[in-house]
Design an enzyme around this catalytic site. Structure first.
Site, PDB file in Angstrom:
ATOM      1  N   LYS A 115       0.824  -1.215   0.000  1.00  0.00           N
ATOM      2  CA  LYS A 115       0.000   0.000   0.000  1.00  0.00           C
ATOM      3  C   LYS A 115       0.858   1.265   0.000  1.00  0.00           C
ATOM      4  CE  LYS A 115      -4.414  -1.785   1.206  1.00  0.00           C
ATOM      5  NZ  LYS A 115      -5.617  -1.838   1.962  1.00  0.00           N
ATOM      6  N   LYS A 217      -5.111 -10.504  -6.148  1.00  0.00           N
ATOM      7  CA  LYS A 217      -6.263 -10.589  -5.242  1.00  0.00           C
ATOM      8  C   LYS A 217      -7.441  -9.755  -5.765  1.00  0.00           C
ATOM      9  CE  LYS A 217      -6.570  -8.085  -1.330  1.00  0.00           C
ATOM     10  NZ  LYS A 217      -6.947  -7.645   0.010  1.00  0.00           N
ATOM     11  N   LYS A 220     -11.057  -4.064  -3.666  1.00  0.00           N
ATOM     12  CA  LYS A 220     -11.912  -2.875  -3.853  1.00  0.00           C
ATOM     13  C   LYS A 220     -11.207  -1.821  -4.695  1.00  0.00           C
ATOM     14  CE  LYS A 220     -13.599  -3.104   0.891  1.00  0.00           C
ATOM     15  NZ  LYS A 220     -12.843  -2.953   2.131  1.00  0.00           N
TER      16      LYS A 220
HETATM   17  N1  AQP Z   1      -9.843 -11.192  -2.392  1.00  0.00           N
HETATM   18  C1  AQP Z   1     -10.154 -11.597  -1.163  1.00  0.00           C
HETATM   19  N2  AQP Z   1     -10.355 -12.904  -0.915  1.00  0.00           N
HETATM   20  C2  AQP Z   1     -10.689 -13.341   0.344  1.00  0.00           C
HETATM   21  N3  AQP Z   1     -10.857 -12.496   1.378  1.00  0.00           N
HETATM   22  C3  AQP Z   1     -10.682 -11.181   1.152  1.00  0.00           C
HETATM   23  N4  AQP Z   1     -10.777 -10.097   1.955  1.00  0.00           N
HETATM   24  C4  AQP Z   1     -10.492  -8.981   1.260  1.00  0.00           C
HETATM   25  N5  AQP Z   1     -10.209  -9.289  -0.019  1.00  0.00           N
HETATM   26  C5  AQP Z   1     -10.314 -10.655  -0.113  1.00  0.00           C
HETATM   27  C6  AQP Z   1     -11.153 -10.184   3.360  1.00  0.00           C
HETATM   28  O1  AQP Z   1     -12.236  -9.306   3.587  1.00  0.00           O
HETATM   29  C7  AQP Z   1     -12.158  -8.833   4.931  1.00  0.00           C
HETATM   30  C8  AQP Z   1     -12.339  -7.363   4.958  1.00  0.00           C
HETATM   31  O2  AQP Z   1     -11.343  -6.736   4.194  1.00  0.00           O
HETATM   32  P1  AQP Z   1     -11.077  -5.199   4.406  1.00  0.00           P
HETATM   33  O3  AQP Z   1     -12.107  -4.403   3.720  1.00  0.00           O
HETATM   34  O4  AQP Z   1     -10.957  -4.906   5.826  1.00  0.00           O
HETATM   35  O5  AQP Z   1      -9.663  -4.952   3.831  1.00  0.00           O
HETATM   36  P2  AQP Z   1      -8.931  -5.293   2.495  1.00  0.00           P
HETATM   37  O6  AQP Z   1      -8.297  -6.633   2.618  1.00  0.00           O
HETATM   38  O7  AQP Z   1      -8.012  -4.174   2.330  1.00  0.00           O
HETATM   39  O8  AQP Z   1     -10.006  -5.288   1.338  1.00  0.00           O
HETATM   40  P3  AQP Z   1      -9.706  -5.044  -0.185  1.00  0.00           P
HETATM   41  O9  AQP Z   1     -10.971  -5.210  -0.915  1.00  0.00           O
HETATM   42  O10 AQP Z   1      -8.604  -5.876  -0.678  1.00  0.00           O
HETATM   43  O11 AQP Z   1      -9.331  -3.510  -0.226  1.00  0.00           O
HETATM   44  P4  AQP Z   1      -8.080  -2.815  -0.890  1.00  0.00           P
HETATM   45  O12 AQP Z   1      -8.410  -2.714  -2.326  1.00  0.00           O
HETATM   46  O13 AQP Z   1      -8.026  -1.490  -0.202  1.00  0.00           O
HETATM   47  O14 AQP Z   1      -6.846  -3.662  -0.641  1.00  0.00           O
HETATM   48  C9  AQP Z   1     -10.801  -9.287   5.486  1.00  0.00           C
HETATM   49  O15 AQP Z   1     -11.003 -10.413   6.313  1.00  0.00           O
HETATM   50  C10 AQP Z   1     -10.041  -9.678   4.256  1.00  0.00           C
HETATM   51  O16 AQP Z   1      -9.104 -10.719   4.525  1.00  0.00           O
END
Ligand code: AQP
Length: 354
Positions: A115, A217, A220
């Site tokens: 990040k 992965k 979002k």
């Molecule tokens: N691709 C994924 N597969 C399985 N689990 C996932 N999680 C996120 N992406 C995947 C799980 O969702 C929960 C909440 O995630 P979060 O919103 O707190 O944070 P994140 O991991 O930063 O989500 P994103 O969508 O991947 O956001 P960005 O784009 O900002 O990096 C967690 O339990 C996470 O493991």
């Protein structure tokens, strides 16, 4: 030997539309665990500020994640649903954990490296300290189990490191105050205040991958909306995204080994398995040897049947923001009672006069 009472904690950041990865990696597991555990589910709004400080729509995002929790089947009366910033002890314990954790531990976190990118000097201090706040979120409730996606595994290991260092640095005071619980750490029996939390990551889709690139992965923040299925997508959009999902030209293999080195096929089979509560081996037994032109429509139909009721229910809940705010206020009050007790203990253990 007394043991920690089992308690589940997990959180989701209000930083954009929830997608299938968030649902299968986290929220679907949250729902299932309600049957067997006391659960605390949190919209971690303080985490939302770590990568980007100003969010025009933070209030709507917090309500939207809450609506997703409820629409997916979380019962806010039987369990606790709230937003993190309502309970000030999260930030208070995080400060203490900032003093327990070592800078070297934080520097090794791959999510920070990803990040912060090349411009590390310009990343917020909050982004570096994020795992320490996450440890505080979990340990404030002395949670024993945390359902998360595979991407959070390293942060969970760090949570255990923080708990272990706190328990060991303050072992004498914990024992003297009678605040410890006996537990085994490796071969050793120790008396600790915080449990060594177990991550719950297993399942056929612990890391849902992008529909455009099976090595990345689903996220979002991916610029391509075609890379993910959002919980708010309608049936046509879900079908279109699955139809356009990247695949290779081979039919599905007849055994699990045949998925090795085929990341896109592996991802779609994993998604099908997770959505239908089956194993990947089961899905391969049904679809092995078939072309993607036959598998993708079946996957679309399944995804729509699982996700459509959730998005419909989410929309109806979001029409009543006062109800959602009430759920968060009630959950915050109940979470606050647990948090207050923990902080009282922690202050006594450290020797802070309160
Ligand atoms: N691709 C994924 N597969 C399985 N689990 C996932 N999680 C996120 N992406 C995947 C799980 O969702 C929960 C909440 O995630 P979060 O919103 O707190 O944070 P994140 O991991 O930063 O989500 P994103 O969508 O991947 O956001 P960005 O784009 O900002 O990096 C967690 O339990 C996470 O493991």
């Amino acid at each position: 030997m007394s043991e920690f009472s089992p308690r589940v904690f997990s959180g989701v950041q209000p930083t954009g539309n929830l997608h299938l990865g968030n649902y299968l990696g986290a929220i679907r597991k949250f729902v299932a665990l309600q049957e067997s555990h006391n659960c605390v589910y949190c919209v971690v709004d303080l985490h939302a500020m770590t990568a980007q400080l100003v969010h025009e729509d933070l209030e709507e995002q917090i309500r939207s994640i809450t609506a997703a929790f409820l629409a997916a089947g979380i019962d806010p009366k039987a369990h606790i649903v709230f937003n993190q910033s309502r309970v000030p002890q999260h930030a208070e314990l995080a400060w203490i954990f900032n003093c327990v954790a070592r800078i070297g531990w934080m520097n090794r976190m791959t999510q920070f490296k990803d990040k912060a990118g090349k411009d590390r000097e310009n990343a917020s201090l909050g982004l570096l300290a994020y795992p320490s706040l996450m440890a505080a979120d979990i340990l404030l409730y002395r949670a024993t189990h945390v359902p998360v996606g595979d991407d959070q595994k390293q942060h969970l290991e760090l949570t255990r490191d923080i708990a272990q260092k706190f328990n060991s640095d303050f072992s004498e005071r914990i024992e003297k105050l009678g605040l410890g619980v006996e537990m085994m750490v490796g071969e050793e029996r120790v008396n600790g205040y915080f449990p060594l939390t177990e991550p719950l990551i297993e399942g056929p889709a612990p890391r849902v991958m992008s529909l455009r690139d099976g090595t990345k992965k689903m996220s979002k923040s991916d610029v391509s909306d075609l890379s993910r299925i959002n919980l708010t997508d309608d049936a046509d959009t879900i079908s279109k995204k699955i139809r356009k999902a990247k695949t290779d030209p081979e039919p599905l293999p007849s055994d699990l080994e045949g998925l090795v080195d085929r990341p896109e096929a592996d991802n779609l089979v994993g998604i099908y398995a997770a959505l239908s509560d089956r194993s990947k081996a089961d899905v391969i037994a049904e679809f092995g040897g078939r072309q993607f032109s036959a598998f993708k429509p079946a996957l679309s139909e399944l995804a729509v049947s699982v996700l459509s009721p959730i998005s419909t229910q989410m929309r109806s809940l979001l029409d009543d923001p006062a109800y959602i705010d009430g759920v968060l206020a009630d959950g915050g009050e109940r979470a606050g009672e647990i948090a207050e007790k923990t902080m009282k203990d922690v202050k006594a253990i450290i020797g802070l006069l309160a």
